[in-house]
Design a protein around this motif. Structure first.
Motif, short mmCIF file in Angstrom:
data_model
loop_
_atom_site.label_atom_id
_atom_site.label_comp_id
_atom_site.label_asym_id
_atom_site.label_seq_id
_atom_site.Cartn_x
_atom_site.Cartn_y
_atom_site.Cartn_z
N THR B 363 0.95 -1.07 -0.07
CA THR B 363 0.09 0.06 -0.07
C THR B 363 0.88 1.24 0.01
OG1 THR B 363 -1.65 -1.08 1.29
CG2 THR B 363 -1.84 1.14 1.30
N ALA B 364 2.06 1.01 0.78
CA ALA B 364 2.71 2.24 0.72
C ALA B 364 3.29 2.61 -0.54
CB ALA B 364 4.05 2.30 1.89
N LEU B 365 3.89 1.59 -1.35
CA LEU B 365 4.33 1.67 -2.70
C LEU B 365 3.26 2.45 -3.66
CD1 LEU B 365 6.42 -1.51 -3.28
CD2 LEU B 365 7.28 0.67 -2.80
N VAL B 366 1.88 1.62 -3.65
CA VAL B 366 0.93 2.26 -4.27
C VAL B 366 0.62 3.65 -3.98
CG1 VAL B 366 -1.55 2.01 -4.79
CG2 VAL B 366 -0.01 -0.08 -4.54
N ALA B 367 0.56 4.13 -2.79
CA ALA B 367 0.43 5.32 -2.38
C ALA B 367 1.57 6.41 -2.86
CB ALA B 367 0.53 5.59 -0.83
N GLY B 368 2.92 5.91 -2.93
CA GLY B 368 3.72 6.66 -3.28
C GLY B 368 3.73 6.83 -4.79
N PHE B 369 3.48 5.77 -5.54
CA PHE B 369 2.94 6.08 -7.20
C PHE B 369 1.88 6.96 -7.33
CE2 PHE B 369 5.24 1.76 -8.03
CZ PHE B 369 6.30 2.65 -8.58
N MET B 370 0.76 6.72 -6.38
CA MET B 370 -0.40 7.59 -7.02
C MET B 370 -0.16 9.11 -6.45
SD MET B 370 -3.70 5.00 -6.57
CE MET B 370 -4.39 5.77 -5.49
N SER B 371 0.36 9.37 -5.42
CA SER B 371 0.98 10.73 -4.95
C SER B 371 1.84 11.18 -5.82
CB SER B 371 1.09 10.85 -3.53
OG SER B 371 2.49 10.46 -3.27
N GLY B 372 2.74 10.53 -6.25
CA GLY B 372 3.42 11.15 -7.52
C GLY B 372 2.85 11.54 -8.61
N MET B 373 2.04 10.85 -9.16
CA MET B 373 1.10 11.19 -10.34
C MET B 373 0.02 12.29 -9.95
SD MET B 373 -0.68 7.87 -12.15
CE MET B 373 -0.68 6.65 -11.04
N ALA B 374 -0.35 12.22 -8.78
CA ALA B 374 -1.21 13.50 -8.18
C ALA B 374 -0.12 14.95 -8.51
CB ALA B 374 -1.90 13.21 -6.85
N GLY B 375 0.85 14.71 -7.67
CA GLY B 375 1.90 15.90 -7.76
C GLY B 375 2.18 16.36 -9.24
N ASN B 376 2.29 15.55 -10.19
CA ASN B 376 2.70 15.61 -11.46
C ASN B 376 1.38 16.49 -12.09
OD1 ASN B 376 5.17 14.86 -12.37
ND2 ASN B 376 4.79 12.99 -12.07
N VAL B 377 0.34 15.83 -11.92
CA VAL B 377 -1.02 16.25 -12.73
C VAL B 377 -1.31 17.68 -12.17
CG1 VAL B 377 -2.77 15.11 -11.79
CG2 VAL B 377 -2.82 15.32 -14.05
N SER B 378 -1.44 17.66 -10.66
CA SER B 378 -1.99 18.97 -10.21
C SER B 378 -0.72 20.36 -10.59
CB SER B 378 -1.76 19.04 -8.74
OG SER B 378 -0.63 18.68 -8.04
N ALA B 379 0.53 19.76 -10.58
CA ALA B 379 1.39 21.01 -11.16
C ALA B 379 1.10 21.25 -12.74
CB ALA B 379 2.88 20.57 -10.84
N PHE B 380 0.91 20.44 -13.37
CA PHE B 380 0.70 20.54 -14.59
C PHE B 380 -0.72 21.40 -14.99
CE2 PHE B 380 -2.14 19.21 -18.23
CZ PHE B 380 -1.24 19.48 -19.32
N SER B 381 -1.57 21.13 -14.30
CA SER B 381 -2.90 21.78 -14.33
C SER B 381 -2.91 23.18 -14.13
CB SER B 381 -4.03 21.03 -13.56
OG SER B 381 -4.26 21.51 -12.44
N THR B 382 -2.07 23.70 -12.93
CA THR B 382 -1.84 25.01 -12.52
C THR B 382 -0.83 25.55 -13.82
OG1 THR B 382 -1.54 24.30 -10.45
CG2 THR B 382 -0.75 26.27 -10.83
N VAL B 383 0.12 24.94 -14.04
CA VAL B 383 1.08 26.01 -15.13
C VAL B 383 0.20 25.96 -16.49
CG1 VAL B 383 3.10 25.61 -16.69
CG2 VAL B 383 3.35 25.23 -14.03
N TRP B 384 -0.66 24.87 -16.60
CA TRP B 384 -1.26 25.05 -18.05
C TRP B 384 -2.12 26.14 -17.92
CZ3 TRP B 384 -2.45 24.12 -23.09
CH2 TRP B 384 -3.42 24.28 -23.52
N THR B 385 -3.15 26.13 -16.94
CA THR B 385 -4.17 26.97 -16.58
C THR B 385 -3.67 28.49 -16.48
OG1 THR B 385 -5.39 25.50 -15.68
CG2 THR B 385 -6.24 27.66 -15.29
N TYR B 386 -2.61 28.74 -15.81
CA TYR B 386 -2.14 30.08 -15.48
C TYR B 386 -1.31 30.61 -16.52
CZ TYR B 386 -3.93 30.64 -10.60
OH TYR B 386 -4.99 30.88 -9.65
N ASP B 387 -0.31 29.76 -16.71
CA ASP B 387 0.97 30.16 -17.51
C ASP B 387 0.85 29.99 -19.06
OD1 ASP B 387 2.53 31.56 -15.23
OD2 ASP B 387 2.61 29.22 -14.75
#
Lengths: 80, 575
Positions: B363-387
């Motif tokens: 579960t820790a490994l899965v959580a690590g993968f999923m939060s990594g994906m969430a980090g990427n996609v949330s940063a992407f959506s911010t830069v896409w929308t604002y910049d």
């Protein structure tokens, strides 16, 4: 205000941390006890130290503390 | 049976029992619940993209360090510790701690008081639209491609460890992350990163504890490693770095100190928006300065759950017949059926953890993968929308419109990631190129941002041309080494004994220097901005507001000093 979850919410981020670890502790602790006292230990290295039981106990204590410490109290919701 | 066959394949390291599945299911239930729960507090763009700027120093700090604690990193560096010994710790200590402290104490005031929404946003304020556009487009593209690479890597790990079908893993992970980020934006991502941090420790800390008990303590472990590999080099941090030949990594201390410690790590920890975004969510200036300091303190402890298991494996990991197990590189493992370096963490997990604890580790490994994906996609959506969208496609739209764009770009970003994951699945060499692409931008970007913050004379044209020249030089050096072989590597890394690992360090160093030199040269030939225009953006033109610390215990600089002392002590102890 509940820390981390937004203005107006009553459940704080630390409450979620507590609940999750408490749930895991409550799953692992009885399972570890069943393994230890029922003679059902898994065939892992150092299983004679009963890691499932002790780790379950630790998570239960940690999770229990955080759940209690950050449980929503009357008047939390809506207070910004 | 046929449905199960779609989910599982026959080859796997282990399998999950009922209690393990229960633990994994509890995790999915909690993260989805959190996504729905915080949706009500995610209505404005500030709430969706910056979590309302209301996070405490502890939350922002844990999220900051956790955003970099993905499972790929954990497994990869545990494998590197097995391959190269304790030298891998440099990526957690000298390759992180000084940069994190520098971010908190020196750079954070400018990011924070400029009220920028992103790192490209800061570049726009300091250097204008050209630099912002270059940084935003490169960051957005690379982030979403990296998300796809991580997604594929997660699916391969799940296939190797549990026998899960690749498509099953990709879609389950992607849908869950898309739902909770779309609902709660950065707030959802941050909460899950804090949860993931706790889970990683809950799931992995038993490995070094039980491993050190089995090995008979640290001193006995060092003795056993020396006997098994025939050398003392695997347990010294600095003593073997006097020459390229003297250590398993084939690197010189100058590469570690200047390439990794001063350029790559500063580039990553101070300008990569994925991690900086977490700190921008802090609720005041002091919290914003404290968050990286808190993150650095926790970062120093991470080698316990990453490096120590890799070292332990050198001493205690055995084949079923009792002989010492030898792990090999991934391509050899595929051909011979042996285990690969990157499997060392799951192998150690299986060694000590039976049903229940195994589920927690997975579960820790899965959580690590999923939060990594969430980090990427949330940063992407911010830069896409604002910049990108808000800066070049639709300016002056309503706040509600941008929040909707943020939600939909989350879904679109995830779909592009999934497509990338399938592309990588069919042509694995793409993975190396995507990872290399990321390294092209980080070092030059650090040059541009640091000159922008510390040097008033840096001009708009200087910033843009410096960033462009640094990035182009990094790409040119990469192509040169790819096509020129060992001779080219020897020129870039300054030694015929240099190994490929050294190439990254020196390429970063040279591309940073190119960026700085071009920025300075062009700035000296162009007209600078006035002090009034640079207010809030540059040292010397800005009055830094008081952070509100009432006592020494509340001062971020004090705690940064404490972390620095511990950091130096650790390097001396393991010298």
């Amino acid at each position: 205000m509940a820390e981390g979850t937004g203005r107006g919410e009553s459940l704080s981020i630390w409450f979620f941390v507590g609940v999750m670890t408490l749930l895991y502790g409550l799953v692992l602790l009885p399972y570890g006890a069943w393994e230890w006292f029922g003679g059902h230990e898994a065939n892992t290295v150092l299983h004679q130290l009963h890691p499932t039981f002790w780790w379950g106990l630790l998570l239960t204590l940690f999770g229990g503390f955080y759940t209690f410490r950050y449980k929503p109290r009357a008047g939390d919701a809506g207070r910004a | 049976m046929s449905a199960l066959a779609l989910v599982f394949t026959s080859q796997r390291l282990t399998h999950l029992s009922g209690i393990d599945v229960l633990i994994l299911a509890l995790y999915f239930a909690v993260v989805l619940f959190i996504g729905f729960y915080v949706k009500g507090s995610t209505n404005t763009s500030e709430e969706f993209f910056l979590a309302g700027r209301e996070m405490s120093a502890w939350i922002a700090g844990l999220s900051f360090v956790s955003a970099n604690l993905g499972s790929l990193e954990l497994m990869g560096w545990a494998g590197s510790a097995y391959q190269y010994g304790i030298l891998a710790t440099h990526w957690y200590w000298v390759g992180a701690i000084p940069a994190m402290l520098f971010l908190g104490i020196v750079m954070m005031p400018f990011y924070y008081i400029s009220k920028t929404h992103s790192v490209p946003g800061y570049l726009q304020l300091r250097f204008g639209e050209g630099s912002r556009g270059l940084a935003a487009i490169s960051f957005g593209l690379m982030t979403i491609l990296m998300s796809g690479v991580n997604m594929f890597a997660m699916a391969v790990v799940m296939q190797t460890v549990l026998g899960w079908n690749i498509t099953f893993s990709i879609w389950i992970g992607a849908i869950t992350v898309a739902v909770y980020v779309m609902m709660g934006g950065l707030r959802s991502a941050i909460i899950n990163e804090v949860l993931q941090f706790v889970l990683i420790w809950a799931g992995a800390a038993l490995i070094p504890i039980l491993g050190l008990i089995e090995a008979g303590g640290w001193t006995n472990l060092k003795t056993q490693i020396a006997a098994n590999v025939g050398s003392n080099d695997y347990t010294h941090l600095w003593a073997t770095l006097g020459s390229f030949k003297g250590n398993p990594m084939g690197i010189h201390w100058t590469g570690i100190v200047f390439g990794l410690g001063m350029i790559i790590s500063f580039g990553y920890w101070t300008t990569d928006f994925l991690v900086v975004q977490r700190v921008l969510s802090a609720n005041n200036l002091r919290a914003a300065k404290m968050a990286p300091v808190i993150g650095a303190a926790f970062k120093m402890a991470v080698p316990l759950i990453v490096i120590v298991p890799g070292l332990l494996a050198l001493a205690v990991l055995k084949n079923p017949d009792g002989s010492l197990m030898h792990l090999v590189p991934g391509d050899i493992a595929k051909a011979t059926g042996q285990h690969a370096y990157d499997e060392v963490l799951p192998l150690m997990l299986i060694r000590y953890c039976g049903p229940g604890l195994l589920g927690l580790g997975i579960t820790a490994l899965v959580a690590g993968f999923m939060s990594g994906m969430a980090g990427n996609v949330s940063a992407f959506s911010t830069v896409w929308t604002y910049d990108i969208y808000g800066a070049y496609i639709k300016k002056n739209a309503s706040d509600k419109h941008y929040v909707a764009m943020g939600r939909w770009s989350t879904v679109a970003g995830m779909l592009v990631s999934i497509a990338t994951a399938y592309l990588v699945a069919h042509a694995s060499s793409i993975m190396d190129y995507v990872q290399a692409l990321f390294s092209f931008f980080i070092a030059p970007l650090f040059g541009t941002v640091i000159l922008g913050m510390l040097w008033k004379r840096a001009t708009r044209a200087g910033g843009f041309w410096g960033l462009l020249a640094g990035t182009a030089s990094s790409i040119a050096m990469f192509i040169y080494v790819q096509t020129g072989g060992k001779a080219a590597l020897a020129r870039i890394a300054l030694s015929p004994d240099a190994q490929p690992m050294a190439e990254n360090m020196y390429r970063a160093l040279w591309s940073w220097l190119v960026c700085v030199i071009v920025t300075v040269a062009v700035s000296m030939m162009t007209k600078p901005k006035t002090d009034e225009e640079l207010q809030g953006l540059v040292y010397g033109a800005t009055v830094i507001p008081d952070d509100g610390a009432m006592s020494v215990w509340q001062k971020p600089i004090f705690w940064a000093g404490v972390v620095a002392v511990v950091f130096i002590a650790l390097n001396v102890i393991f010298f």
